[in-house]
Design an enzyme around this catalytic site. Structure first.
Site, PDB file in Angstrom:
ATOM      1  N   SER A  15     -57.814 -19.873 -16.100  1.00  0.00           N
ATOM      2  CA  SER A  15     -58.510 -18.674 -15.628  1.00  0.00           C
ATOM      3  C   SER A  15     -57.846 -17.398 -16.109  1.00  0.00           C
ATOM      4  CB  SER A  15     -58.585 -18.666 -14.096  1.00  0.00           C
ATOM      5  OG  SER A  15     -57.292 -18.589 -13.519  1.00  0.00           O
ATOM      6  N   SER A 141     -42.906 -25.074 -18.493  1.00  0.00           N
ATOM      7  CA  SER A 141     -41.768 -24.896 -17.602  1.00  0.00           C
ATOM      8  C   SER A 141     -41.427 -23.410 -17.556  1.00  0.00           C
ATOM      9  CB  SER A 141     -40.592 -25.751 -18.080  1.00  0.00           C
ATOM     10  OG  SER A 141     -39.470 -25.599 -17.245  1.00  0.00           O
ATOM     11  N   TYR A 155     -39.159 -21.644  -6.741  1.00  0.00           N
ATOM     12  CA  TYR A 155     -39.813 -21.748  -8.047  1.00  0.00           C
ATOM     13  C   TYR A 155     -38.955 -22.583  -8.994  1.00  0.00           C
ATOM     14  CZ  TYR A 155     -41.933 -20.281 -12.486  1.00  0.00           C
ATOM     15  OH  TYR A 155     -42.531 -20.257 -13.717  1.00  0.00           O
ATOM     16  N   LYS A 159     -39.509 -26.189 -11.092  1.00  0.00           N
ATOM     17  CA  LYS A 159     -39.406 -26.276 -12.552  1.00  0.00           C
ATOM     18  C   LYS A 159     -38.240 -27.174 -12.979  1.00  0.00           C
ATOM     19  CE  LYS A 159     -42.944 -23.700 -13.573  1.00  0.00           C
ATOM     20  NZ  LYS A 159     -44.139 -24.296 -14.200  1.00  0.00           N
TER      21      LYS A 159
END
Length: 290
Positions: A15, A141, A155, A159
């Site tokens: 998107s 990543s 976060y 990752k």
């Protein structure tokens, strides 16, 4: 493009940002692109329609946290194309702020999207790639998948986990002709910074005093960096296309793309690779490094 060189590419999270740019780039080169996003009949309706107007792009509704949604999209793709050459896992969520403010459910949400969602799509395409004897999976990543900065711990945790999943699978599937790799982007001015997730337990902030102001200061510093260096997100799409164009078996496990901090991440990657090779040899798996 010659039919023999035309690839079928599935991209999640198209998107906006890297996903959208990569979809357009792949399609412009003649590849058949299945661009996926959530809520194509609702909030992303206009974005879905915009992408669908490009030649060689078909938009599919996919929620990466929903097993049935993922498998339905993969089944549709294979029925229409008969193959899946490339999977690009770009869908993700960006949580920042005082780590203690995140609830259990919020942490689970991040992991479900950034880690398990990626696993769902990989598990869905691997049977077809094994049948073909070839395929490429690119997992997006981050530099934060190598270094965990304060106020970005959730976060980075997602990752770091993605890096571990990709690293093991890279060597596990390569003998089958399937390359699974990561791209580690640095900070780029994409829409993700307008969709930052913060923890909901704001009462925790009182116990952090002046430290609670640092995440906002980091955001302002990041914007100043964007204004000064003007990093172009197209760099990430170009790096992904470079990986697609490389012969199978020759794609590096990690590709760093950043205008800041890339030298530190590349150095860390090299040192880890050296020790990883020793680790694999010590446990009798040296042949998988070839």
């Amino acid at each position: 493009m010659e039919k023999s060189k035309r690839k079928t590419v599935l991209i999640t999270g198209t998107s906006s940002g890297f996903g959208k740019l990569t979809a357009i780039q792949c399609a412009s080169l003649g590849h058949q692109v299945f661009a996926t996003m959530r809520d194509t009949s609702g909030r992303n309706f206009e974005k879905a329609r915009e992408l669908a107007n490009y030649p060689n792009i078909q938009v599919l509704e996919v929620e990466v946290t929903d097993y049935e949604s993922v498998n339905k999209a993969i089944s549709t793709l294979i029925q229409e194309s008969g193959k899946i050459d490339v999977l690009i896992n770009n869908a993700g969520i960006y949580p920042t702020g005082i780590t203690e403010t995140f609830t259990d459910e919020e942490v689970k949400k991040v992991l479900d999207i950034n880690l398990v969602g990626t696993w769902r799509t990989m598990k869905a395409v691997l049977p077809q790639m094994r049948k073909q004897g070839e395929g490429l999976i690119v997992n997006l990543s981050s530099l934060s998948g190598r270094f965990s900065a304060p106020f970005m711990a959730i976060y980075s945790a997602s990752k770091f986990a993605l890096e571990g999943l990709t690293e093991g699978l890279h060597y596990e599937t390569r003998p089958l002709g399937i390359d699974i790799v990561t791209v580690q982007p640095g900070p780029f001015p994409t829409e993700i910074f307008g969709k930052i997730m913060t923890g909901s337990e704001s009462k925790v902030l009182d116990g952090y005093g002046e430290l609670s102001k640092i995440p906002d200061q980091m955001g302002k510093g990041l914007q100043e960096m964007f204004n000064a260096l003007q990093p172009n997100p197209q760099m990430v799409a170009d790096a992904i296309l470079d990986l697609i164009n490389l012969p199978k078996g020759q794609r590096p496990l990690r590709t760093v793309v950043s205008v800041v901090g890339s030298q530190y991440t590349e150095s860390a990657n090299r040192h880890v690779k050296e020790q990883y090779d020793h680790f694999m040899a010590a446990f009798g798996m040296k042949e998988l490094l070839a």
